[in-house]
Design a protein around this motif. Structure first.
Motif, PDB file in Angstrom:
ATOM      1  N   GLY A   1     -14.865  29.377  69.933  1.00  8.35           N
ATOM      2  CA  GLY A   1     -14.155  30.433  69.909  1.00  8.35           C
ATOM      3  C   GLY A   1     -13.843  31.235  68.914  1.00  8.35           C
ATOM      4  N   ASP A   2     -13.335  32.627  68.804  1.00  9.70           N
ATOM      5  CA  ASP A   2     -13.093  33.252  67.691  1.00  9.70           C
ATOM      6  C   ASP A   2     -11.581  33.589  67.534  1.00  9.70           C
ATOM      7  OD1 ASP A   2     -15.842  34.162  67.589  1.00  9.70           O
ATOM      8  OD2 ASP A   2     -15.421  35.503  69.465  1.00  9.70           O
ATOM      9  N   ILE A   3     -11.107  33.180  66.283  1.00  5.32           N
ATOM     10  CA  ILE A   3      -9.683  33.376  66.288  1.00  5.32           C
ATOM     11  C   ILE A   3      -9.348  35.122  66.417  1.00  5.32           C
ATOM     12  CG2 ILE A   3      -7.833  33.393  64.323  1.00  5.32           C
ATOM     13  CD1 ILE A   3      -9.291  31.020  63.069  1.00  5.32           C
ATOM     14  N   VAL A   4      -8.344  35.054  66.996  1.00  8.26           N
ATOM     15  CA  VAL A   4      -7.858  36.594  67.768  1.00  8.26           C
ATOM     16  C   VAL A   4      -6.914  37.200  66.781  1.00  8.26           C
ATOM     17  CG1 VAL A   4      -5.693  36.082  68.987  1.00  8.26           C
ATOM     18  CG2 VAL A   4      -7.411  38.152  69.852  1.00  8.26           C
TER      19      VAL A   4
ATOM     20  N   GLY B   1      -8.579  29.325  73.830  1.00 10.48           N
ATOM     21  CA  GLY B   1      -8.090  27.984  72.912  1.00 10.48           C
ATOM     22  C   GLY B   1      -6.687  28.318  72.223  1.00 10.48           C
ATOM     23  N   ILE B   2      -5.864  27.354  72.265  1.00 11.45           N
ATOM     24  CA  ILE B   2      -4.641  27.276  71.760  1.00 11.45           C
ATOM     25  C   ILE B   2      -4.576  26.173  70.568  1.00 11.45           C
ATOM     26  CG2 ILE B   2      -2.065  27.445  71.708  1.00 11.45           C
ATOM     27  CD1 ILE B   2      -2.614  28.358  74.747  1.00 11.45           C
ATOM     28  N   LEU B   3      -4.246  26.408  69.470  1.00 12.56           N
ATOM     29  CA  LEU B   3      -4.205  25.634  68.358  1.00 12.56           C
ATOM     30  C   LEU B   3      -2.336  25.582  67.840  1.00 12.56           C
ATOM     31  CD1 LEU B   3      -5.053  23.321  65.941  1.00 12.56           C
ATOM     32  CD2 LEU B   3      -5.664  25.519  64.850  1.00 12.56           C
ATOM     33  N   GLY B   4      -1.886  24.246  67.818  1.00 10.66           N
ATOM     34  CA  GLY B   4      -0.774  24.489  67.244  1.00 10.66           C
ATOM     35  C   GLY B   4      -0.690  24.192  65.793  1.00 10.66           C
ATOM     36  N   VAL B   5      -0.209  24.969  65.110  1.00  8.88           N
ATOM     37  CA  VAL B   5       0.205  24.671  63.710  1.00  8.88           C
ATOM     38  C   VAL B   5       1.670  24.601  62.991  1.00  8.88           C
ATOM     39  CG1 VAL B   5      -2.035  25.824  63.076  1.00  8.88           C
ATOM     40  CG2 VAL B   5      -0.090  27.243  63.365  1.00  8.88           C
ATOM     41  N   ASP B   6       1.690  24.081  62.042  1.00  5.62           N
ATOM     42  CA  ASP B   6       3.255  23.870  61.505  1.00  5.62           C
ATOM     43  C   ASP B   6       3.444  25.083  60.272  1.00  5.62           C
ATOM     44  OD1 ASP B   6       5.035  21.062  60.562  1.00  5.62           O
ATOM     45  OD2 ASP B   6       5.058  23.118  59.312  1.00  5.62           O
ATOM     46  N   LYS B   7       4.236  25.947  60.543  1.00  6.65           N
ATOM     47  CA  LYS B   7       4.536  26.640  59.250  1.00  6.65           C
ATOM     48  C   LYS B   7       5.930  26.501  58.815  1.00  6.65           C
ATOM     49  CE  LYS B   7       1.522  30.753  60.520  1.00  6.65           C
ATOM     50  NZ  LYS B   7       1.302  32.151  60.669  1.00  6.65           N
TER      51      LYS B   7
ATOM     52  N   VAL C   1      -4.477  31.463  68.465  1.00  5.70           N
ATOM     53  CA  VAL C   1      -5.247  31.470  69.905  1.00  5.70           C
ATOM     54  C   VAL C   1      -6.757  31.940  69.242  1.00  5.70           C
ATOM     55  CG1 VAL C   1      -5.535  33.040  71.775  1.00  5.70           C
ATOM     56  CG2 VAL C   1      -3.387  32.394  71.136  1.00  5.70           C
ATOM     57  N   THR C   2      -7.802  31.428  69.957  1.00  8.61           N
ATOM     58  CA  THR C   2      -8.925  31.597  70.118  1.00  8.61           C
ATOM     59  C   THR C   2      -9.650  32.043  71.414  1.00  8.61           C
ATOM     60  OG1 THR C   2      -9.736  29.314  70.215  1.00  8.61           O
ATOM     61  CG2 THR C   2      -9.886  30.096  68.117  1.00  8.61           C
TER      62      THR C   2
END
Lengths: 552, 105
Positions: free
Chosen positions: A499-502, A472-478, A486-487
């Motif tokens: 999923g687990d966050i890697v 899994g891929i989650l887009g985030v704003d920093k 990535v999970t």
């Protein structure tokens, strides 16, 4: 396929008339945006980054050729020549003008389509298995029950203003292709004690910022009691669901807060009260009336193998590659289920041009008893193709650029619209999907990797189902910069898992390399016959962390 | 109302969606609305930004635009340049379809 009766025609027509008046009043200044917004959302109309977006319902993902042709017409006449098929088995148009939306809905109504239940805090368009009715081993056709749920839930006065949106999925097969445990309510058809269909009912699943797998709250619920039991669930949710906090309003939060056992107890108590329940008991005649709409088409009696098909497989490598990935077993000898990939290498997942939609409509009409399905993985399915027609169907799909042989492989990703279109997104999704697809474009390499579900979301709302991606891929704003978290190990099937966050997120420049590292780690550790998820579940997250962050 | 500004940012422009078609538009120096970001007026500081929001509020009442908000910009001469990726994409079009959005016209 379900055909509207007089009531369906009337309610859709009345809704179009009502919304036409609302748009007219909005444009005349008689309604403010605050007043208009909930009204437009009830009709599937959002305001996004570049324009309005109209989401059109495709109940349980089933369409006729005529309906698909109308979707193409809308794309051509009112939009920019394409539409986007979504994980809710709907289609979205990204560029309609507000003034045109009444005309669009009017056109859609002529082919029994609409945008009702595609938005707002109601019971949303019910989703199902794209192989419904044609998969070998199916207990019962889930569309019968999805249609019954649709009729029950559409415009239900008690469920028009729920605490939040409410999603229901139904499957009739033990292989879950409808992600039912990741829905507010997921229904699995099982064999009842009397041999009739019954239902195992799960509640409290969902993704978003608090992903949860649903819990079993009702077992072997008899068919006649389906609506009564659903009503009990909805009543408990409607009574206790939080309205003070948008982020805590979904049923999954309630089920978690009460505990699954207590929630189930309250549902059973509500169910036992009866109340309107007796009125909701489904008469056999009504079940059979709906079932008749989904009666199997007039299949020919055929041998299971076809000489022409076998010859084409042997002689045409490209066709054989496609057949290997994009066909599924049909319950009727001599037929196959054809999956149409909307994931060309480097393309935009789920997008189809008006010409492609017309091409699929032609194929459905000519070769598949006039039926198309939309899958929650953003592809299309022709459910009933004779094996003797497969080579011709493939050639026509190929001509329409719809024959990418990648179903279930790494380039067959779920990808939300992300920051390229969506007002809520924090980061782009489509471009990441395109880059990954191009990186793994070598088909032999894709086949060697095997089944691998990559799912990408541009924000925590998880429209791209990243929580349940094998990767899994989650887009985030920093601070205005796009990063990607990535999970690993998520799954949306019958063994659903979040999923687990890697570890720390990756930059846009790093993310494709990171995915490649993950895949290489899998390949290095897999045992014979394992797919990615098997290996992940066996070896855990640590080997992946080590290879990803070794240099850090 | 949407907020797309950082407290520490100094320069802002104002955008909204045109009611009729949802097109992103920008408030100009003569209080008109332009489809082109480079036409946008630049507010220097919080007070000037608030004045732009007052102008936008009237345009909302007049049924011309919806969802107005300020966003952070860098100033290149007299031209505002959006700081966030979001506003850069909004000002041009989808990065994955260069034939769509403002970049196509």
């Amino acid at each position: 396929m379900y055909r509207y009766d007089e009531f369906d025609h009337t309610i859709v027509k009345e809704r179009v008339t009502e919304f036409t008046g609302q748009v007219k009043r909005r444009l005349a200044g008689e309604l403010t945006e605050d007043e208009f917004k909930p009204l437009r959302l009830m009709n599937g109309l959002y305001l996004q980054l570049h324009a309005y977006m109209l989401r059109v319902a495709i109940p349980y993902g089933t369409l006729s050729g005529t309906q698909m042709r109308m979707l193409a017409h809308v794309a051509r006449k009112y939009d920019k020549g394409y539409g986007h098929f979504t994980t809710r088995q709907n289609i979205q148009y990204n560029w309609p003008k507000l003034k045109d939306v009444p005309d669009i809905l009017d056109d859609l109504a002529t082919v029994e389509m609409h945008a009702i239940q595609t938005s707002g805090n109601c019971i949303r368009n019910v989703t199902s298995d794209q192989y419904a009715g044609v998969a070998a081993g199916e207990i019962d056709d889930p569309r019968v029950w999805a249609e019954i749920l649709r009729q029950w839930s559409t415009f239900h006065p008690e469920y028009t203003f729920l605490p939040r949106k409410f999603k229901i999925a139904v499957t009739g097969h033990s292989n879950d292709r409808a992600a039912i445990k990741m829905h507010d309510v997921g229904i699995i058809i099982v064999e009842g004690d009397n041999g009739e269909p019954a239902f195992d009912i799960y509640a409290g699943g969902g993704q978003g910022r608090t992903p949860m797998v649903a819990h079993l709250v009702g077992q072997k619920i008899p068919a006649r009691d389906l609506l009564h039991f659903m009503d009990a669930i909805m009543r408990v949710y409607n009574m206790h669901g939080r309205r003070d906090n948008l982020y805590k309003a979904r049923i999954k939060i309630l089920v978690h807060a009460l505990g699954a056992e207590e929630f189930a107890r309250q549902v059973k108590e509500e169910f036992a009260k009866g109340g309107a329940g007796e009125d909701l008991k489904l008469p056999d005649g009504e079940i059979e009336r709906i079932r008749a709409y989904f009666a199997p088409p007039a299949y020919e009696t055929l041998p299971d193998s076809d000489a022409g098909y076998e010859k084409a497989l042997a002689e045409d490598k490209a066709f054989a590659q496609w057949a290997r990935t994009n066909l599924a077993d049909h319950k009727v000898p001599g037929y196959a289920i054809v999956n149409v990939s909307l994931k060309p290498i480097g393309g935009i997942a789920g997008d189809a041009s008006d010409a492609q939609m017309d091409a699929v409509a032609d194929l459905a009409e000519t070769f598949s008893f006039d039926e198309v399905r939309v899958t929650h993985e953003q592809n299309l399915t022709l459910p009933d193709v004779k094996k003797s027609d497969l080579y011709e169907v493939w050639k026509r799909l190929d001509a329409a650029l719809l024959a990418t042989p990648n179903i279930g492989l790494i380039s067959d990703m779920i990808v939300c619209p992300g920051l390229d279109y969506c007002d809520l997104a924090n980061a782009r999704s489509i471009s990441i999907g395109q880059m990954i697809s191009e990186r793994f474009a070598d088909l032999d390499k894709e086949h060697d990797i095997g089944e691998l579900k990559v799912k990408i979301s541009g924000c925590i709302n998880a429209c791209g189902h990243h929580h349940v991606g094998h990767i899994g891929i989650l887009g985030v704003d920093k601070k205005g910069v796009e990063f990607y978290q990535v999970t690993l190990g998520g799954s949306a099937d019958e063994n659903a898992a979040v999923g687990d966050i890697v570890g720390p997120a990756f930059t846009e420049d790093e993310i494709v390399g990171a995915i490649e590292t993950i895949v290489e780690t899998f390949v290095a550790n897999r045992k014979d016959g394992e797919i990615f998820l098997d290996t992940y579940r066996r070896i855990g997250i640590d080997p992946f962390k080590e290879t990803l962050y070794a240099a850090a | 109302m949407a907020q797309h500004i950082n407290k520490k940012a100094r320069f802002h422009s104002l955008t909204a969606n045109r009611l009729l078609d949802g097109e992103p538009v920008y408030l100009t120096g003569d209080h008109d609305w332009s489809e082109v970001l480079s036409d946008a007026v630049i507010a220097d500081g919080k007070d000037e930004g608030a004045k732009l929001m007052d102008v936008a509020a009237q345009a909302v009442k007049d049924q011309h635009v919806v969802n107005p908000y300020l966003f952070d910009v860098d100033v290149d001469g007299t031209t505002p340049k959006p700081i966030s990726v979001r506003e850069q994409i909004r000002a041009t079009g989808p990065t994955v379809r260069l034939d769509l959005g403002k970049q196509a016209s």
